[in-house]
Design a protein around this motif. Sequence first.
Motif, PDB file in Angstrom:
ATOM      1  N   ASP A 106       0.805  -1.223   0.000  1.00 39.06           N
ATOM      2  CA  ASP A 106       0.000   0.000   0.000  1.00 39.06           C
ATOM      3  C   ASP A 106       0.839   1.274   0.000  1.00 39.06           C
ATOM      4  N   PHE A 107       2.157   1.166   0.141  1.00 39.52           N
ATOM      5  CA  PHE A 107       3.017   2.346   0.230  1.00 39.52           C
ATOM      6  C   PHE A 107       3.341   2.893  -1.156  1.00 39.52           C
ATOM      7  N   LYS A 108       3.383   4.218  -1.252  1.00 39.27           N
ATOM      8  CA  LYS A 108       3.751   4.885  -2.506  1.00 39.27           C
ATOM      9  C   LYS A 108       4.913   5.833  -2.231  1.00 39.27           C
ATOM     10  N   PRO A 109       5.877   5.890  -3.141  1.00 34.59           N
ATOM     11  CA  PRO A 109       6.992   6.818  -2.916  1.00 34.59           C
ATOM     12  C   PRO A 109       6.568   8.268  -3.090  1.00 34.59           C
ATOM     13  N   ALA A 110       7.031   9.124  -2.183  1.00 39.05           N
ATOM     14  CA  ALA A 110       6.800  10.565  -2.269  1.00 39.05           C
ATOM     15  C   ALA A 110       7.961  11.238  -2.990  1.00 39.05           C
ATOM     16  N   ALA A 111       9.117  10.561  -3.038  1.00 41.55           N
ATOM     17  CA  ALA A 111      10.296  11.105  -3.705  1.00 41.55           C
ATOM     18  C   ALA A 111      11.217   9.953  -4.091  1.00 41.55           C
ATOM     19  N   GLU A 112      12.149  10.259  -4.976  1.00 43.22           N
ATOM     20  CA  GLU A 112      13.189   9.309  -5.365  1.00 43.22           C
ATOM     21  C   GLU A 112      14.538   9.985  -5.138  1.00 43.22           C
ATOM     22  N   VAL A 113      15.492   9.234  -4.597  1.00 43.54           N
ATOM     23  CA  VAL A 113      16.846   9.748  -4.402  1.00 43.54           C
ATOM     24  C   VAL A 113      17.824   8.900  -5.209  1.00 43.54           C
ATOM     25  N   TYR A 114      18.967   9.486  -5.481  1.00 38.25           N
ATOM     26  CA  TYR A 114      19.997   8.881  -6.323  1.00 38.25           C
ATOM     27  C   TYR A 114      19.433   8.514  -7.704  1.00 38.25           C
ATOM     28  N   GLY A 115      18.663   9.462  -8.243  1.00 39.37           N
ATOM     29  CA  GLY A 115      18.138   9.285  -9.590  1.00 39.37           C
ATOM     30  C   GLY A 115      19.234   9.077 -10.616  1.00 39.37           C
ATOM     31  N   LYS A 116      20.422   9.591 -10.342  1.00 39.19           N
ATOM     32  CA  LYS A 116      21.557   9.412 -11.260  1.00 39.19           C
ATOM     33  C   LYS A 116      21.932   7.940 -11.417  1.00 39.19           C
ATOM     34  N   ASP A 117      21.542   7.099 -10.455  1.00 40.92           N
ATOM     35  CA  ASP A 117      21.866   5.673 -10.499  1.00 40.92           C
ATOM     36  C   ASP A 117      20.664   4.799 -10.895  1.00 40.92           C
ATOM     37  N   ARG A 118      19.537   5.430 -11.236  1.00 41.35           N
ATOM     38  CA  ARG A 118      18.338   4.669 -11.623  1.00 41.35           C
ATOM     39  C   ARG A 118      18.662   3.815 -12.853  1.00 41.35           C
ATOM     40  N   LEU A 119      18.187   2.588 -12.861  1.00 42.12           N
ATOM     41  CA  LEU A 119      18.353   1.739 -14.035  1.00 42.12           C
ATOM     42  C   LEU A 119      17.584   2.357 -15.194  1.00 42.12           C
ATOM     43  N   ALA A 120      18.152   2.282 -16.385  1.00 40.96           N
ATOM     44  CA  ALA A 120      17.607   2.983 -17.553  1.00 40.96           C
ATOM     45  C   ALA A 120      16.156   2.598 -17.861  1.00 40.96           C
ATOM     46  N   TRP A 121      15.747   1.393 -17.566  1.00 39.67           N
ATOM     47  CA  TRP A 121      14.401   0.934 -17.918  1.00 39.67           C
ATOM     48  C   TRP A 121      13.346   1.282 -16.865  1.00 39.67           C
ATOM     49  N   MET A 122      13.779   1.827 -15.713  1.00 41.37           N
ATOM     50  CA  MET A 122      12.827   2.161 -14.652  1.00 41.37           C
ATOM     51  C   MET A 122      12.207   3.538 -14.886  1.00 41.37           C
ATOM     52  N   PRO A 123      10.879   3.628 -14.831  1.00 37.11           N
ATOM     53  CA  PRO A 123      10.244   4.944 -14.984  1.00 37.11           C
ATOM     54  C   PRO A 123      10.373   5.780 -13.710  1.00 37.11           C
ATOM     55  N   GLU A 124      10.330   7.083 -13.865  1.00 35.69           N
ATOM     56  CA  GLU A 124      10.295   7.990 -12.719  1.00 35.69           C
ATOM     57  C   GLU A 124       8.867   7.978 -12.179  1.00 35.69           C
ATOM     58  N   VAL A 125       8.706   7.791 -10.854  1.00 37.54           N
ATOM     59  CA  VAL A 125       7.363   7.701 -10.264  1.00 37.54           C
ATOM     60  C   VAL A 125       7.080   8.785  -9.231  1.00 37.54           C
ATOM     61  N   ALA A 126       8.092   9.578  -8.902  1.00 41.79           N
ATOM     62  CA  ALA A 126       7.921  10.662  -7.923  1.00 41.79           C
ATOM     63  C   ALA A 126       8.999  11.713  -8.189  1.00 41.79           C
ATOM     64  N   GLN A 127       8.906  12.850  -7.483  1.00 44.63           N
ATOM     65  CA  GLN A 127       9.946  13.876  -7.625  1.00 44.63           C
ATOM     66  C   GLN A 127      11.302  13.230  -7.372  1.00 44.63           C
ATOM     67  N   THR A 128      12.249  13.483  -8.266  1.00 45.27           N
ATOM     68  CA  THR A 128      13.532  12.798  -8.212  1.00 45.27           C
ATOM     69  C   THR A 128      14.675  13.773  -7.981  1.00 45.27           C
ATOM     70  N   PHE A 129      15.606  13.354  -7.107  1.00 48.49           N
ATOM     71  CA  PHE A 129      16.822  14.108  -6.827  1.00 48.49           C
ATOM     72  C   PHE A 129      18.000  13.297  -7.353  1.00 48.49           C
ATOM     73  N   GLU A 130      18.978  13.979  -7.957  1.00 51.87           N
ATOM     74  CA  GLU A 130      20.148  13.290  -8.514  1.00 51.87           C
ATOM     75  C   GLU A 130      20.882  12.487  -7.445  1.00 51.87           C
ATOM     76  N   THR A 131      21.024  13.061  -6.245  1.00 55.64           N
ATOM     77  CA  THR A 131      21.591  12.330  -5.104  1.00 55.64           C
ATOM     78  C   THR A 131      20.567  12.436  -3.980  1.00 55.64           C
ATOM     79  N   MET A 132      20.813  13.325  -3.021  1.00 50.39           N
ATOM     80  CA  MET A 132      19.878  13.535  -1.917  1.00 50.39           C
ATOM     81  C   MET A 132      19.188  14.882  -2.088  1.00 50.39           C
TER      82      MET A 132
END
Length: 143
Positions: A106-132
Motif C-alpha cells: 500500500d506504500f507509494k513513494p513521495a520522492a526518489e533519491v539517487y536518480g543518477k543511479d536509476r536503471l535505464a528501464w525504470m520509470p520515474e514515479v515521484a519527484q527525483t533528486f540526482e543524489t539527496m
Amino acid sequence: MTSYTGRCHCGQVEWTVKLDDTIHVLCHCDACKKLSGAEATLNQVVDQDNVKVTKGELKEYVYKGDSGKPVHCYYCPNCTTHPYHHQETMGPKYVVRTGLLDDAKDFKPAAEVYGKDRLAWMPEVAQTFETMPPAEAEAEGEK
C-alpha cells in the motif's frame, strides 16, 4: 504515526516501526541495489526510538557512505534480510526499509533519491533528486 510490523525472510527476526505514512522514498543508489539485490529500495527515515526488534537479533555490517562517514547496516544473521541502517550523518535516525513491512503493497513513494543511479528501464514515479534532497545533501557534505 502508525505502527507497522516486519519480519525477515526466514522468520528469525521481527520488528516494529512507527511511520509517517506519506513520506516513503525510493532509493536508486548502488549500495541499496547491491545490498538488496533489487532495482531500488523503498525507505523512510525515522527516529531510532521508533524502531524495535521484537524477535531475534540483528548483526551489523559497516561501510563508508558517499559522505565518507560510516553507514551501519543491520541484518538477519541467517537470511541476511536488511530491515534498516544508520547513516552517521543523519544523527539519531534510521533509514527503514519500508518495502519489507507487512503492509508495503500500500506504500507509494513521495520522492526518489539517487536518480543518477536509476536503471535505464525504470520509470520515474515521484519527484527525483540526482543524489539527496538539498537539505540532506548539505548535512552529508555533498556538493
